[in-house]
Every structure is written in C-alpha cells, then in structure tokens.
Motif scaffolding. Sequence first.
Motif, PDB file in Angstrom:
ATOM      1  N   ALA A   1       0.588  28.905   0.268  1.00 27.91           N
ATOM      2  CA  ALA A   1       0.126  28.453  -1.048  1.00 27.91           C
ATOM      3  C   ALA A   1      -1.162  27.641  -0.957  1.00 27.91           C
ATOM      4  O   ALA A   1      -1.620  27.095  -1.969  1.00 27.91           O
ATOM      5  CB  ALA A   1       1.218  27.616  -1.718  1.00 27.91           C
TER       6      ALA A   1
ATOM      7  N   SER B   1       1.979  23.038  -7.300  1.00 28.57           N
ATOM      8  CA  SER B   1       1.089  23.916  -8.063  1.00 28.57           C
ATOM      9  C   SER B   1      -0.375  23.676  -7.726  1.00 28.57           C
ATOM     10  O   SER B   1      -1.238  24.470  -8.098  1.00 28.57           O
ATOM     11  CB  SER B   1       1.314  23.727  -9.560  1.00 28.57           C
TER      12      SER B   1
ATOM     13  N   ILE C   1      10.527  32.526  -5.555  1.00 28.15           N
ATOM     14  CA  ILE C   1       9.099  32.179  -5.463  1.00 28.15           C
ATOM     15  C   ILE C   1       8.236  33.371  -5.079  1.00 28.15           C
ATOM     16  O   ILE C   1       7.000  33.280  -5.144  1.00 28.15           O
ATOM     17  CB  ILE C   1       8.875  31.030  -4.457  1.00 28.15           C
ATOM     18  N   THR C   2       8.850  34.491  -4.695  1.00 25.96           N
ATOM     19  CA  THR C   2       8.067  35.678  -4.335  1.00 25.96           C
ATOM     20  C   THR C   2       8.317  36.855  -5.269  1.00 25.96           C
ATOM     21  O   THR C   2       7.540  37.810  -5.274  1.00 25.96           O
ATOM     22  CB  THR C   2       8.396  36.126  -2.896  1.00 25.96           C
TER      23      THR C   2
ATOM     24  N   ALA D   1       5.558  37.254  -7.750  1.00 31.75           N
ATOM     25  CA  ALA D   1       4.225  37.029  -7.198  1.00 31.75           C
ATOM     26  C   ALA D   1       3.745  38.281  -6.471  1.00 31.75           C
ATOM     27  O   ALA D   1       4.516  38.963  -5.814  1.00 31.75           O
ATOM     28  CB  ALA D   1       4.250  35.843  -6.238  1.00 31.75           C
TER      29      ALA D   1
ATOM     30  N   THR E   1       1.499  36.733  -2.888  1.00 34.04           N
ATOM     31  CA  THR E   1       1.373  35.295  -2.732  1.00 34.04           C
ATOM     32  C   THR E   1       2.724  34.664  -3.032  1.00 34.04           C
ATOM     33  O   THR E   1       3.744  35.355  -3.060  1.00 34.04           O
ATOM     34  CB  THR E   1       0.281  34.732  -3.662  1.00 34.04           C
TER      35      THR E   1
ATOM     36  N   ASN F   1       4.859  31.795  -5.628  1.00 39.21           N
ATOM     37  CA  ASN F   1       4.866  31.003  -6.855  1.00 39.21           C
ATOM     38  C   ASN F   1       5.769  29.793  -6.624  1.00 39.21           C
ATOM     39  O   ASN F   1       6.896  29.727  -7.113  1.00 39.21           O
ATOM     40  CB  ASN F   1       5.370  31.862  -8.009  1.00 39.21           C
TER      41      ASN F   1
ATOM     42  N   MET G   1       8.198  27.666  -9.059  1.00 32.21           N
ATOM     43  CA  MET G   1       9.490  28.215  -9.477  1.00 32.21           C
ATOM     44  C   MET G   1      10.651  27.609  -8.689  1.00 32.21           C
ATOM     45  O   MET G   1      11.784  27.593  -9.175  1.00 32.21           O
ATOM     46  CB  MET G   1       9.495  29.736  -9.299  1.00 32.21           C
TER      47      MET G   1
END
Length: 470
Positions: free
Chosen positions: A81, A140, A205-206, A209, A212, A214, A217
């Motif tokens: 990230a 973020s 989280i993927t 995305a 990449t 996220n 989340m």
Amino acid sequence: MTVDRTADALAPVQSTATATSTLEHRPGRWIANWDAEDKGQWESEGRSIAKRNLYWSIFAEFLGFVVWQLWSIVVVQLPAAGFKFDTNQIFWLISIPSLVGATLRIPYTFMVPKFGGRNWTIVSALLLLIPTTGLAICVSNPETPFGIMLLMAALAGFGGGNFASSMANITFFYPAREKGWALGLNAAGGNLGAAVAQLVVPIAITLLAAGTVNLPMAGIIWIPLIIIAAFGAYKYMNNLTSAKGDVAGSLAALKEPHLWIMAFLYIGTFGSFIGFAGVFPKLIKDYFPDFSSIHVGAVALSLAFLGPLVGSLARPYGGRMADRMGGARMTIASFASMAIITLTMIWTLPLKNFWLFLTLFLLLFLASGFGNGATYRMIPVIFATSSRAARSGAPSATTARLASSSLGLISAIGAYGGFVIPQVLNASNSASGSYTPAFYGFVGAYVLMLTVCWVCYIRPAQKRNTIGHI
C-alpha cells in the motif's frame, strides 16, 4: 477456560422446584434478587435470561478478538500500500495491541460490578469503533507518521480487554454446576474472532482491488457488526445488582505463590496461542516471499486463520482431557509437544515447503490450545488443595474466591505472551538476520515450563498419591 460439563448439562432440567426469591426488574434493565443457585428461579426464568446475556456477550467478545488481531494482518500488506516501515516498526505494530490488551484485562475485570454487565458491554463494544475507524483512516494514506499508526494499533488493545469483562459478567449469571460450560462457550466464541479476522481481512482488502490492496476495508467491514453488538447489548442484556467486585480477593490472590507459577505456565500456553496468532501472517510472508501476486499472497495469508481456529477449538477438549488425565499431566504433554513441533519446524525450514510449514504450525496451535484448557482446569483444583489458604484450613468458599480472582489475573498475565513472542522474534531477526534463534529460545522456554510443572505439581502429587487430581 475449560469446558468441563457433560452433554447432560445442556438438557432441560425437569423440576417442580419453587423459586425462593422473585426477580425484580428495574429501569435500565437492572435485575435485583438474582440467585442462579436457586433452582426454582433458574428454571422458571433465570436460564433463559442467562442464555440471552451469554449469546450477546459472546458476540461482543468475538468482535473484541477480531479488533485485537487486525494489525497482525494489516501490517504484512503495508508495503503493497506504499508504506515504508522497517522490520522493527512492523513488529511493534504487531505486538503493541497485545501489550495494551493484556494490561487492560486487569481493570476491565472490575468494570462489570461497577457499571453493570449490560452497560459495560455497550461501552466496551462502542470503544471498538475507535481502533477500527482509526485504522481505516491511517492506512488510507502512506504518509501517515509511524507514531500515529502505533497509537491506533495500541487502541486495538481495547479488544483484548473485552475478554476479562465478558468472562466476569457471565460468571455472575450462571450457577456453579453450569458455570464451566458457559464460560467455556464464552471463551471459545471470543477466541474464534482471531481466526475469523485472519480469514476475512486478507480477502476483503483484495477482493475489490485491481492489483493493489484496499487496506481501509480491514477496519470498515467490522463497524456495522460493532454497532449491532452495542445495540444488542442495549436491547437484550441485563445488569445484576448482585454482581459485586472482589478487590480484596484479588489482592489476597497476589500473595499466593501458585498464582505466579500458573501465570508463568499460562504465558507458555495462551501466550503462545495469541503470540503466534499475531505473527503467523508475517512469518508466512517472510518465509515464503515467492507469493508475489497480490491475490495469491492473499490466499496464502488467509490460510493463517487455521492456526487460531485450531487453537480455539482445541481449548475445550484440552479441559475435558485434563478432567480425565489430570491438568498437570496434560499441561506437561502440551509443552513437550510444543517443543518437539517447534524443533521439527526449525529443522525442516530449509525444505521451503509451505504446506509442511503450515501443517507444523497448525500442530503447534493445536498443542497450545490443549494446554490452554488443561492449565485453566488446574487453577481451581490447585487453590482448593494446595494453596496456602487450603493448607491453613480455610473453608472452600474462601479458596473458591481466591481461585476466581486468580483466573482473571492469570488470564491478564498470560496475554503478555502476545507482546513477548513478536518482540523476541524481532530481536532475533535484528541480531542474526534469522528467526531461528528465537524459535530455539521458545523450545528452551517450553522445556523450562515443563520442568516447573513437573517439580511443582507432578512430583508432590506422586508423593501424596493424588497424581490425577491436579
């Protein structure tokens, strides 16, 4: 907490007993005249009230364990990230929630008598919104300073403290004959939160995305469930006027040498469970860097959930086996197994076989889970038979009170293992560039704990011919 009730405890009790006291429902969902030992009251309305409070307590505690473990999963995805933290900083983000959570377990134990079980469940659930929202905001932006990240990780310790208040609350609702089963369900349901977090977060989280991650989340997905838990506690749980704190009992328990011995052993069992649960995703990432694809890596990291899952499910069975074989015997068997499994894992690392590594770590979690149940089963027996209070002829009510106080303190001390294990691994890696010396150190610690258990409990029991009792 051990699950030492048989299936018969689950069956409805048929009785014509009449309640000797009538429950008084007061504003704010307070209940007066609660007496779980009154069979008439228990069978007429007590059981249904206790079950309702237990279910919502489990849900809130489950989310506490979820939040407690979030950073252990998030940190391994920080480089993807755009974050540029070094290994030492990563390990601090992994370990600080356990340090804070273990410390909070001590004051959380006394919050239920002070504020009421329902009221404190609402508060403790809503407190989880702080670390989840904070995590979502911090991750973020890759420019977020490390100090802010560390603060948010520390606040995840709120989830670790929930265990103590949840267990204390449910203790007041159940009679002695069903307390073990209720507390076992409560503990196991909470522990499963660590497994669910490690299963769900890497996928969440993927999933949406493209090439990449996220990371926000990881915190956002739990916010609606936390709100539901707080509302459920507000709507359906109760406060008991009969729930009283026992600060004097805790202070007395601190003077018992057996408390410190069992706390040392519990660091080896529960401390290993929560410590390895925290570092397992990072170990997978470091030992198997060939999982370079975001989605392939997410699948591999999701398998980390199997460790906490196996350890959680093994805990009640460890308690039941301890009932049959003796808790000290089972604890020694657990430490011996953990030492052998860890050595096997060290010696097979050069093979670079992910599935073998995963299998051995699952066996390590299994052994620690059995040890959790066995060690917890030992505590009330030891205080009833071998404590200074018992040897001086104190009544059973006094020794039971000391044992109850000791359970909360020992659970807090044992949770510090979640801080120690990541920090030892970090120190080993910093000094030698390898985790192997740390794992050899863990083997030595298991052997030492095995020896302490043998000297303090097996040998004296052999001399008294009471080997199966402890």
